[in-house]
Write a protein that holds these residues in place. Structure first.
Motif, PDB file in Angstrom:
ATOM      1  N   TYR A  28       0.929  -1.181   0.090  1.00  0.00           N
ATOM      2  CA  TYR A  28      -0.066   0.056  -0.035  1.00  0.00           C
ATOM      3  C   TYR A  28       0.859   1.271  -0.066  1.00  0.00           C
ATOM      4  N   THR A  29       0.191   2.311  -0.374  1.00  0.00           N
ATOM      5  CA  THR A  29       0.976   3.704  -0.419  1.00  0.00           C
ATOM      6  C   THR A  29      -0.090   4.658   0.395  1.00  0.00           C
ATOM      7  N   LEU A  30       0.366   5.701   0.926  1.00  0.00           N
ATOM      8  CA  LEU A  30      -0.111   7.137   1.331  1.00  0.00           C
ATOM      9  C   LEU A  30      -0.103   8.212   0.663  1.00  0.00           C
ATOM     10  N   ASN A  31       0.718   8.183  -0.534  1.00  0.00           N
ATOM     11  CA  ASN A  31       1.128   9.227  -1.228  1.00  0.00           C
ATOM     12  C   ASN A  31       0.295   9.457  -2.529  1.00  0.00           C
ATOM     13  N   GLY A  32      -0.729   8.685  -2.739  1.00  0.00           N
ATOM     14  CA  GLY A  32      -1.449   8.940  -4.049  1.00  0.00           C
ATOM     15  C   GLY A  32      -1.012   8.153  -5.029  1.00  0.00           C
ATOM     16  N   ARG A  33       0.491   7.546  -4.904  1.00  0.00           N
ATOM     17  CA  ARG A  33       0.802   6.658  -6.128  1.00  0.00           C
ATOM     18  C   ARG A  33       0.277   5.088  -6.049  1.00  0.00           C
ATOM     19  N   ASP A  34       0.099   4.563  -7.099  1.00  0.00           N
ATOM     20  CA  ASP A  34      -0.276   3.095  -7.225  1.00  0.00           C
ATOM     21  C   ASP A  34       0.901   2.309  -6.534  1.00  0.00           C
ATOM     22  N   PRO A  35       0.477   1.628  -5.909  1.00  0.00           N
ATOM     23  CA  PRO A  35       1.485   0.629  -4.937  1.00  0.00           C
ATOM     24  C   PRO A  35       2.247  -0.302  -6.070  1.00  0.00           C
ATOM     25  N   VAL A  36       3.707  -0.280  -5.909  1.00  0.00           N
ATOM     26  CA  VAL A  36       4.497  -1.242  -6.488  1.00  0.00           C
ATOM     27  C   VAL A  36       5.094  -2.419  -5.653  1.00  0.00           C
ATOM     28  N   ASP A  37       5.671  -3.333  -6.004  1.00  0.00           N
ATOM     29  CA  ASP A  37       6.234  -4.327  -5.097  1.00  0.00           C
ATOM     30  C   ASP A  37       7.013  -3.951  -4.045  1.00  0.00           C
TER      31      ASP A  37
END
Length: 760
Positions: A558-567
């Motif tokens: 998951y992310t919290l900065n608006g980016r789509d998560p990566v591995d």
């Protein structure tokens, strides 16, 4: 209402554990009629003996193949004799005791020393399929199976899946993999859409040009398909020997193949090969036909079709022969002097009755060969052929009308999640598909028997079917992505009793093993997202995020900065609580990554500590919304902001039927006010088959599903929507309705917003 607190999340987690521990169906899909658990386990190992009434029976051989290919076991298979005693563990596959079972039914009993499958024909086969599902996916030599007794039978006799191979061709091996999936999940009719405007895919000896010319189109692109228009000829067809091979392969798995030979429309491929079967247009007509993919009802045409169907029926033993009958643009008949004269001769009042004459004539020929026709629900127009079965696709109304006329019906409405070419969510990251939505939950929750039918009429609903049209399906990977996991839902609604269905248990517990099995077989599938709603907005000061996955061994990042998560992003381990400052937002994005590396689409949850929005200074009470009509073809609602306006007015409903009569393709912007009855947090959602945008007080509702805190009074509402005319050669109709829903504070009741709360 999607408002989370720590207490709610912990409750959900406890519910998940309880579901997993108390799954009444041991992960089986479809859910059996009854499953009674017993104590103990049966250990299947190298020395387990398989006994069968007929060791060479194909169902028995398929079980033997499973043991060899999936377990690495070469267990001995011997003839079963009830008087012969033996030590060790055994599996008995028998029809003894099956005489009193309904068609396709079976009984499976597992004790610590013996497994018994009782069934006859298809029943024995389905009992074996259930037994196979109980084996663990890992390939350890010994497999421990829980003791139980299962009694099972299907709800519907017709459980179908349709594959269109006209628009994109799939070879024999690829078709067989679809049949394998169907067999594993107890579907028993493969509707093979062999003929359409884009390509003729079956060899007909008497008319070789059907495949020589009609089997090829000039480039990959078709209609609005976004394949690159490469100018490369696209071709492919099945020889009659290949057809026989597939028919035999399916029959061994108790699957009947229903061939479809389109008529009178969708016939462009045949007419490219034999243009003499077209109507000659009347040159005096000022508005010529937009398309002429329609057979002319001449004696030459009927002779041609009878010859074609004679060869088709020699290849397919199916009771049913599908003849299409849908989406016939009858303009060529209106322009044809021959057709107009024929209508006068037959005393037919319009071209709809001419189509009925065409269908009924072909039905008489097919009936004379001991077969029956299936047609799409347009065959109701002008009068239904006497013995026809109706496949209801435009909605349920055709099926309802046919059942009321005492005709058999197969339900496959495009409006209820059964069209697997539709998008699986509203995410822009979904692979390009047909511009409507058939979410997994919608497929599972469909009830095929309409409540409006009487008890007597309901018996005419003989089954249902899922459809995959392939305008946007050029590869096997895309084919599998579109049908998986929706084919699991189709299996359960076709086989299982309604009272045995439970969406939460099905989606959150039972699917797990089946995704694991798909990974083991290297099938492509759509990975379920971390939250069922792709994008949503929640209102409050504190939230606890608890994403989850049903795929065994998968992880969530998951992310919290608006980016789509990566591995390489943060890995989710346990529920996370967020405190949001007043007036601020946070975005929680999550992605599921399976052990095989497949990824779900990202979900985005906006956590918004929003102050309630004050009511607008609106004092009017005029019912309806202002509308602005914008003429043109659009692919996204944002395009409406820049296009020239066409006309405006007041709409008392969100139906678009009237607009479509004069403007087959347009955009519409609705604006006005909605009356909010009390202070609180309201959830809003929009549903339409084309892309739609919903705004409340200028706040865009993310993915058309989200919440806002509102004070009592009037609030601005704006809806941006577009619809497109059907592409010639497709079997798609736009749904004329936009539906806006609201969940009021303190309830879970999703209510349709109607004109009584909308004002201009």
């Amino acid at each position: 209402m999607k408002l989370f607190t720590l207490t709610l999340v912990l409750f959900i987690s406890l519910v998940d554990v309880a579901l997993a521990q108390n799954d009444p169906y041991e992960g089986l899909i479809p859910a059996p009629v009854s499953l009674v658990k017993a104590t103990g386990t049966f250990t299947f190992g190298k020395l387990t003996v398989v006994k069968a009434d007929k060791p060479k029976d194909k169902a028995v051989e398929l079980f033997k193949d499973f043991l060899v290919n999936n377990r690495g076991l070469a267990n001995k298979v011997i003839k079963y004799s009830p008087t012969t005693k033996s030590g060790g563990t055994s599996v008995i596959l028998t029809s003894r005791g099956a005489d009193k079972l309904p068609a396709e039914a079976y009984k499976l009993t597992i004790t610590p020393r013996k497994i018994t499958v009782i069934g006859k024909g298809a029943g024995l086969f389905y009992g074996i399929q259930t037994l196979i599902q109980l084996f663990p996916v890992d390939k350890t030599v010994a497999a421990n199976l829980p003791c139980m007794v299962i009694n099972d039978e299907p709800r519907f006799g017709y459980r179908g899946m349709m594959l269109d191979v006209s628009r994109h061709f799939f070879n024999v091996a690829q078709v067989k993999k679809v049949i394998d999936l169907m067999a594993a999940y107890k579907l028993n009719n493969f509707h093979w859409h062999l003929v359409d405007g884009q390509g003729w895919r079956i060899e007909i000896k008497k008319y070789p040009k059907l495949t020589e010319i009609g089997g090829t189109r000039q480039q990959t692109m078709f209609g609005t398909n976004r394949d690159w228009p490469d100018g490369q000829p696209y071709t492919g067809f099945y020889t009659q020997d290949e057809i026989r091979d597939v028919v035999k392969y399916a029959a061994e798995r108790y699957i009947n193949i229903v061939p479809e030979i389109e008529m009178p429309a969708h016939s462009d491929a045949a007419l490219r090969a034999y243009p003499e079967l077209m109507c000659t247009p009347d040159t005096s007509v000022k508005n010529p036909a937009r398309t002429n993919g329609l057979y002319c009802p001449t004696e030459e045409t009927f002779t041609f079709l009878e010859n074609v169907l004679t060869e088709v029926m020699a290849l397919f033993p199916s009771k049913y022969i599908h003849i299409g009958g849908d989406e016939a643009n009858k303009q060529p008949w209106k322009e044809s002097a021959f057709c107009q004269a024929l209508m006068k001769q037959l005393n037919l009042k319009d071209e709809k009755e001419l189509q009925s004459y065409f269908i009924q004539r072909m039905e008489k020929f097919i009936n004379s060969k001991g077969r029956s026709i299936i047609g799409w629900d347009e065959i109701l127009e002008g009068g239904l052929a006497p013995n026809a079965t109706v496949m209801s696709w435009t909605g349920e109304q055709g099926g309802i009308a046919a059942a009321q006329q005492k005709h058999n019906v197969i339900m496959t409405p495009q409006t209820t999640g059964l069209y697997f070419d539709h998008y699986q969510s509203r995410s822009p990251l979904e692979p390009v598909s047909f511009g409507r939505y058939a979410e997994f939950s919608e497929t599972y929750k469909y009830e095929p028997i309409p409540k409006v039918l009487t008890a007597d009429e309901r018996k005419y609903i003989v089954g249902l079917q899922g459809n995959l049209w392939t305008e946007f399906v050029p590869t096997v990977a895309k084919l599998q992505y579109q049908i998986l996991p929706r084919i699991f839902a189709l299996s359960e609604i076709a086989w299982s009793k309604p009272e045995n269905k439970d969406y939460q248990s099905f989606s959150e517990v039972r699917l797990a093993k089946h995704f694991e099995r798909l990974d083991a077989m290297h099938y492509n599938y759509r990975v379920p997202t971390a939250f069922e709603v792709i994008d949503t907005m929640m209102i409050g000061a504190q939230f606890t995020m608890a994403p989850k996955t049903v795929v065994p061994g998968a992880r969530i990042v998951y992310t919290l900065n608006g980016r789509d998560p990566v591995d390489t992003d943060l890995g989710y381990e346990s529920p996370i609580t967020f405190n949001i400052p007043a007036g601020e937002k946070r975005v929680f994005k999550a992605v599921v990554i399976t052990p095989s590396g497949r990824r779900s689409l990202p979900t985005s949850t906006i956590m918004y500590n929003q102050a309630p929005v004050a009511a607008a200074n609106y004092t009017g009470n005029s019912a309806g919304l202002k509308f602005t009509l914008i003429k043109g073809n659009f692919t996204a609602p944002d395009q409406l902001d820049y296009a020239p306006k066409d006309s405006a007015g007041i709409a008392k409903t969100l139906e678009t039927s009237e607009f479509r009569k004069t403007r087959p393709a347009s955009g519409i912007i609705y604006e006005g006010y909605i009356s909010i009855p009390a202070d609180g947090v309201y959830n809003f959602s929009a549903a339409a088959y084309n892309d739609t945008q919903l705004f409340i007080d200028d706040n865009k509702i993310a993915d058309n599903e989200g919440a806002l805190s509102l004070f009592k009074g009037y609030h601005k509402i704006k809806i941006k929507y577009f619809y497109t005319a059907p592409v010639p050669g497709t079997r798609r109709r736009g749904n004329p309705a936009i539906r806006i829903y609201m969940i009021a504070p303190g309830t879970m009741d999703k209510k349709l917003i109607t004109g009584d709360v909308l004002y201009n």
